[in-house]
Write an enzyme that holds these catalytic residues in place. Structure first.
Site, PDB file in Angstrom:
ATOM      1  N   GLU A 153       0.671  -1.205  -0.036  1.00 39.31           N
ATOM      2  CA  GLU A 153      -0.003  -0.198   0.113  1.00 39.31           C
ATOM      3  C   GLU A 153       0.856   1.309  -0.192  1.00 39.31           C
ATOM      4  O   GLU A 153       1.940   1.422   0.949  1.00 39.31           O
ATOM      5  CB  GLU A 153      -0.935   0.025   1.332  1.00 39.31           C
ATOM      6  CG  GLU A 153      -1.749  -1.166   1.124  1.00 39.31           C
ATOM      7  CD  GLU A 153      -2.994  -1.018   2.378  1.00 39.31           C
ATOM      8  OE1 GLU A 153      -3.166   0.074   2.944  1.00 39.31           O
ATOM      9  OE2 GLU A 153      -3.266  -2.206   2.592  1.00 39.31           O
ATOM     10  N   LEU A 248      14.304  -3.163   7.708  1.00 40.98           N
ATOM     11  CA  LEU A 248      15.269  -3.155   9.071  1.00 40.98           C
ATOM     12  C   LEU A 248      15.065  -1.995   9.756  1.00 40.98           C
ATOM     13  O   LEU A 248      15.998  -1.308  10.375  1.00 40.98           O
ATOM     14  CB  LEU A 248      16.741  -3.338   8.542  1.00 40.98           C
ATOM     15  CG  LEU A 248      17.131  -4.680   8.258  1.00 40.98           C
ATOM     16  CD1 LEU A 248      18.862  -4.525   7.943  1.00 40.98           C
ATOM     17  CD2 LEU A 248      17.172  -5.514   9.399  1.00 40.98           C
ATOM     18  N   LYS A 249      13.848  -1.505   9.854  1.00 46.31           N
ATOM     19  CA  LYS A 249      13.620  -0.252  10.496  1.00 46.31           C
ATOM     20  C   LYS A 249      12.784  -0.447  11.941  1.00 46.31           C
ATOM     21  O   LYS A 249      11.609  -1.239  11.764  1.00 46.31           O
ATOM     22  CB  LYS A 249      12.853   0.889   9.718  1.00 46.31           C
ATOM     23  CG  LYS A 249      13.546   1.665   8.590  1.00 46.31           C
ATOM     24  CD  LYS A 249      14.297   2.704   8.954  1.00 46.31           C
ATOM     25  CE  LYS A 249      15.061   3.374   8.240  1.00 46.31           C
ATOM     26  NZ  LYS A 249      15.905   4.465   8.568  1.00 46.31           N
ATOM     27  N   CYS A 258      -2.037  -7.033   5.732  1.00 46.63           N
ATOM     28  CA  CYS A 258      -1.508  -8.507   5.115  1.00 46.63           C
ATOM     29  C   CYS A 258      -1.028  -9.191   6.467  1.00 46.63           C
ATOM     30  O   CYS A 258      -1.206 -10.327   6.799  1.00 46.63           O
ATOM     31  CB  CYS A 258      -0.715  -8.129   4.212  1.00 46.63           C
ATOM     32  SG  CYS A 258      -1.402  -7.478   2.427  1.00 46.63           S
ATOM     33  N   LYS A 319       0.915   2.868   8.021  1.00 49.61           N
ATOM     34  CA  LYS A 319       2.115   3.202   7.628  1.00 49.61           C
ATOM     35  C   LYS A 319       2.074   4.458   6.688  1.00 49.61           C
ATOM     36  O   LYS A 319       0.778   4.783   6.363  1.00 49.61           O
ATOM     37  CB  LYS A 319       3.014   2.279   6.862  1.00 49.61           C
ATOM     38  CG  LYS A 319       2.534   1.855   5.358  1.00 49.61           C
ATOM     39  CD  LYS A 319       3.348   1.129   4.534  1.00 49.61           C
ATOM     40  CE  LYS A 319       2.788   0.838   3.170  1.00 49.61           C
ATOM     41  NZ  LYS A 319       3.597   0.193   2.139  1.00 49.61           N
TER      42      LYS A 319
END
EC number: 1.1.1.22
Length: 436
Positions: A153, A248-249, A258, A319
């Site tokens: 998305e 890796l954040k 999902c 996000k």
């Protein structure tokens, strides 16, 4: 290949993106939905989904005569070469995938599908679904193909038109190759597999990403306890080509439409064949623990208790780049804060609807008014460019909890505030002096 006659059932993120993008590749696409008002809006080129480039593709497809929208699948599929099922498969009872929408569409159209028409599952479905659909249809002249989507998305159009790979699987190999050829102009590698393998690819990929996110959140917690800096640790890891920089954040946990349902569904699939997928269940448990650690961090910034604390929240979507609130870690954290007695004022540039348990405002500076703590929960770039001096002047307290490590700590400190992120050393600013 020549233009194919395609029907896409479902006009959510996956269905609308699939239909618009296939039309842009030259195919003749009819998108089907049960919502008459939605079909009317889409037929007029009005797209409700926040997805860069999607509205333009829809408008172009309609203008070019390659894309149309109708209510009801039964009539639409009768002259189709391929039918994509893009209906919801949410988490059902006990964590398994809920396939009722898939089964309902199959039952609706099964007897009117043309001989040779490929019935293609684009929705994320557990291993064995192709065989299940085949048994429901009871037709040997309609091949079932699994063609999982790998769309994020916020970048769905770009992901569709610039894919890393196309995965197609069927126990009728010729049908799988035909579906792969629909994407020929994209020039991407095509993985042709059996149905079970193709169905498992999507779950295997998404669950690996969930594992990676839980892992980096665990490493971030170690960084805090050991005095290391997660940004430097992940930079050192990311140069390793075997690992890479993606996912890796650290943050407040993973969520969205999902990962939560797919991890749960794969655990249930594993249980069905007597396999205890402990690595995956540990990643799920770690995700819940990360949310609780974030809540504890915010409580600490409030002096140890959240009862009566005024919290300003920046970000509600799961996000940046989307208005999707499904399984949003930002909402999960905010809900816990509210349940523990905090008063929440929240802002998100893509969310303007009322949400129970908090006040949603339309200006980011409003979240700072009388706030004891400001919390960054979604990584919208605009938050980096706020005037933190204005924010500080409006606040009652001095603390900013940046769960995405988004902000420049020096900017926050220079405004007279303290900054703490995830897996990074706390940065304390000078205490502000209020002149009465």
């Amino acid at each position: 290949m020549s233009a194919a006659r395609i029907v896409v059932v479902g006009t959510g993120y996956v269905g609308l993106t699939t239909g618009a993008c296939l039309a842009s590749l030259g195919h003749r696409v009819t998108c089907v939905d049960v919502d008459e008002a939605k079909v009317s809006r889409l037929s007029a080129g009005r797209v409700d989904i926040l997805e860069p480039g999607l509205a333009e593709l829809v408008t172009g497809g309609i203008t070019g005569g390659r894309l149309s929208f109708v209510v009801g699948a039964r009539k639409a599929v009768q002259e189709a070469d391929g039918v994509f099922l893009c209906v919801p498969t949410p988490m059902g009872a006990g964590g398994s995938a809920d396939l009722r929408a898939v089964e309902a569409v199959t039952a609706e159209i099964g007897d009117v599908l043309p001989a040779g028409c490929a019935l293609i599952t684009k929705s994320t479905v557990p291993v064995g679904t192709s065989k299940r659909i085949h048994a429901m249809l009871g037709r040997e002249d309609v091949p079932i193909v699994s063609n999982p989507e790998f769309l994020r998305e916020g970048t769905a159009v770009s992901d569709f038109l610039n894919p890393d790979r196309i995965v197609v699987g069927s126990d009728t190999p010729g049908a799988a190759r035909w579906v792969g050829d629909l994407y020929a102009d994209l020039g991407a590698p095509v993985v042709v597999a059996d149905a079970a393998s193709a169905e498992l690819v999507k779950y295997a990929a998404n669950c690996f990403l969930a594992l990676k996110l839980s892992y980096v959140n665990s490493i971030a917690e170690l960084c805090e306890r050991l005095g290391a800096d997660i940004d430097l640790v992940t930079e050192g890891m990311g140069y390793d080509r075997r690992i890479g920089r993606a996912f890796l954040k650290p943050g407040p946990g993973w969520g969205g439409s999902c990962l939560p349902k797919d991890t749960s569904a794969l655990v249930k699939v594993a249980e069905s064949v007597n396999y205890d997928f402990r690595m995956l269940t540990s990643a799920i448990d770690e995700n819940i623990a990360q949310r609780d650690r974030i809540v504890a961090k915010i409580a600490g910034a409030c002096g140890g208790t959240l009862a009566g604390a005024r919290i300003g929240v920046l970000g509600l979507a799961f996000k940046a780049g989307t208005n999707d609130l499904r399984d949003s870690p930002a909402l999960a954290v905010s809900s816990v804060l509210g349940a523990l007695g905090a008063e929440i004022t929240a802002y998100d540039p893509a969310v303007d609807s009322a949400i129970d348990g908090m006040t949603v405002v339309d200006d980011p500076y409003q979240v700072a008014k009388d706030a004891d703590v400001i919390v960054v929960l979604t990584e919208w770039a605009e938050f980096k460019h706020l005037d933190w001096t204005i924010m500080a002047d409006a606040m009652e307290g001095d603390d900013v909890v940046d769960t995405r490590n988004l902000l420049d700590p020096r900017t926050v400190i220079d405004a007279g505030l303290s900054w703490q992120g995830v897996g990074r050393p706390r940065a304390a600013g000078r205490k502000r002096v209020t002149v009465s």
